[in-house]
Design a protein around this motif. Sequence first.
Motif, short mmCIF file in Angstrom:
data_model
loop_
_atom_site.label_atom_id
_atom_site.label_comp_id
_atom_site.label_asym_id
_atom_site.label_seq_id
_atom_site.Cartn_x
_atom_site.Cartn_y
_atom_site.Cartn_z
N SER A 1 0.98 -1.02 -0.34
CA SER A 1 0.25 -0.05 -0.11
C SER A 1 0.83 1.50 -0.11
O SER A 1 1.86 1.39 0.75
CB SER A 1 -0.90 0.03 0.89
N VAL A 2 0.40 2.56 -0.62
CA VAL A 2 1.07 3.40 -0.59
C VAL A 2 0.09 4.50 -0.33
O VAL A 2 -0.65 4.79 -0.87
CB VAL A 2 1.59 3.71 -1.94
N TYR A 3 0.69 5.88 0.23
CA TYR A 3 0.05 6.95 0.90
C TYR A 3 0.43 8.15 0.46
O TYR A 3 1.68 7.87 0.63
CB TYR A 3 -0.42 6.68 2.89
N ILE A 4 -0.67 9.24 0.23
CA ILE A 4 0.43 10.24 0.29
C ILE A 4 -0.33 11.11 1.04
O ILE A 4 -1.56 11.79 1.44
CB ILE A 4 -0.78 11.22 -1.36
N GLY A 5 0.48 11.31 2.34
CA GLY A 5 -0.41 11.84 3.48
C GLY A 5 -1.10 10.80 4.06
O GLY A 5 -0.33 9.55 4.33
N ASN A 6 -1.92 11.48 4.56
CA ASN A 6 -3.03 10.12 4.78
C ASN A 6 -3.97 9.96 3.82
O ASN A 6 -5.56 9.00 4.47
CB ASN A 6 -3.46 11.12 5.96
N ARG A 7 -3.99 9.92 2.73
CA ARG A 7 -4.78 9.20 1.81
C ARG A 7 -4.07 8.15 1.04
O ARG A 7 -3.06 8.35 0.55
CB ARG A 7 -5.16 10.67 1.09
N LEU A 8 -4.97 7.17 1.15
CA LEU A 8 -4.48 6.09 0.16
C LEU A 8 -4.11 5.93 -1.08
O LEU A 8 -5.38 6.29 -2.08
CB LEU A 8 -5.56 5.01 0.43
N LEU A 9 -3.16 5.69 -2.13
CA LEU A 9 -3.44 5.71 -3.43
C LEU A 9 -3.45 4.70 -3.76
O LEU A 9 -3.70 4.74 -5.02
CB LEU A 9 -1.55 6.76 -3.93
N TYR A 10 -2.51 3.49 -3.29
CA TYR A 10 -2.68 2.30 -4.18
C TYR A 10 -2.63 1.13 -3.00
O TYR A 10 -2.48 1.28 -2.01
CB TYR A 10 -1.33 2.40 -4.89
N SER A 11 -3.23 0.44 -3.72
CA SER A 11 -3.19 -0.90 -2.36
C SER A 11 -3.30 -2.23 -3.26
O SER A 11 -3.93 -2.09 -4.32
CB SER A 11 -4.04 -1.14 -1.29
N GLU A 12 -2.78 -3.25 -2.62
CA GLU A 12 -2.91 -4.74 -3.11
C GLU A 12 -3.40 -5.52 -2.45
O GLU A 12 -3.18 -6.51 -1.17
CB GLU A 12 -1.50 -5.16 -3.81
N LYS A 13 -4.43 -6.10 -2.57
CA LYS A 13 -5.47 -6.98 -1.64
C LYS A 13 -5.25 -8.55 -2.22
O LYS A 13 -5.74 -8.62 -3.43
CB LYS A 13 -6.87 -6.61 -1.97
N LEU A 14 -5.72 -9.32 -1.23
CA LEU A 14 -5.15 -10.87 -1.24
C LEU A 14 -6.90 -10.66 -1.71
O LEU A 14 -7.83 -10.23 -0.59
CB LEU A 14 -4.96 -11.29 -1.00
N THR A 15 -7.45 -11.67 -2.39
CA THR A 15 -8.40 -12.68 -2.46
C THR A 15 -8.34 -13.71 -1.02
O THR A 15 -7.92 -13.86 -0.56
CB THR A 15 -8.95 -12.99 -3.74
N HIS A 16 -10.01 -13.66 -0.57
CA HIS A 16 -10.48 -15.18 0.29
C HIS A 16 -9.48 -16.03 0.08
O HIS A 16 -8.94 -16.83 1.12
CB HIS A 16 -11.73 -15.61 0.70
N GLY A 17 -9.59 -16.71 -1.63
CA GLY A 17 -9.26 -17.84 -1.60
C GLY A 17 -8.14 -17.51 -1.73
O GLY A 17 -7.49 -19.04 -1.07
#
Length: 273
Positions: free
Chosen positions: A70-86
């Motif tokens: 995940s990447v944040y600009i200050g307190n704002r999320l710019l990008y994240s990489e999530k895993l599926t439940h499976g």
Amino acid sequence: MTKLIVTDMDGTFLNDHHNFDTKMFEAILELCQKKNVHFAVASGSQYMRLVKQFEKYQTRINYICQNGASVYIGNRLLYSEKLTHGELKSLDKVLSDQIVTTHLKQKLYLGQDGAYFLSHNGEALVEANKYFPLLHAISQINDIKELYNDNVLGMAVIGNGSITNKTLSQMIQNIIPNSFSCLGSGFDFYLIQHDHVDKVVGVKNLQEYFNVAPDDTIVFGNNYNDLKMLESTSQSFIMSNSPDDMKSIFNVLDFSNNQNGVQKKILSYLENI
């Protein structure tokens, strides 16, 4: 011309007591503002830990968290990489193999907000809490979404010191699905995430967002999980406490992390651009 400074945290920017020189850092931020330079920290830790570390400066800097998940600009999320439940269930199953668990003290599920565990080792959780400040006990993996409404970005395991870091990292890599990678973060911690997740992904996201070229980016690191971001620019520096095989590849700073080596180099860099 816009420039970007990115530094690893533990063993690099922070001293061995997990602190930094705040007066020197305030001088760095003032120069960054004057000279159109963006400052970012990159860590295997979660956003909540990094924000706590830089509480006074939260919105003035940027964060590459969980090795780039995940990447944040200050307190704002710019990008994240999530895993599926499976994906999470599949990953958890192979990491429960007795061949690996023999060498582990703790297994954690790393969310966007918190870190979660089923069984626990008290000593390991004390150490984990330094890097993952919001720890929650759960009775099943489904609790992460159902009780905490959190998205899982990866897993972390903590070794028990029974084998070398490189051996354990390779052992884990050999059993996890090909779409995942295992990166040692030092201190016998290992982050397991999608294989394309890396600190360098976070660096590239920030470069694109701020319109910064690779050669206008200066990077500091100290361990193997910093390799790709160190290789991404001609201006890369490592610490005297880095592994010997890295010292033959990158510039080694004159001062250690306990001597504010990164901050001294950044001040010198900013004063001369």
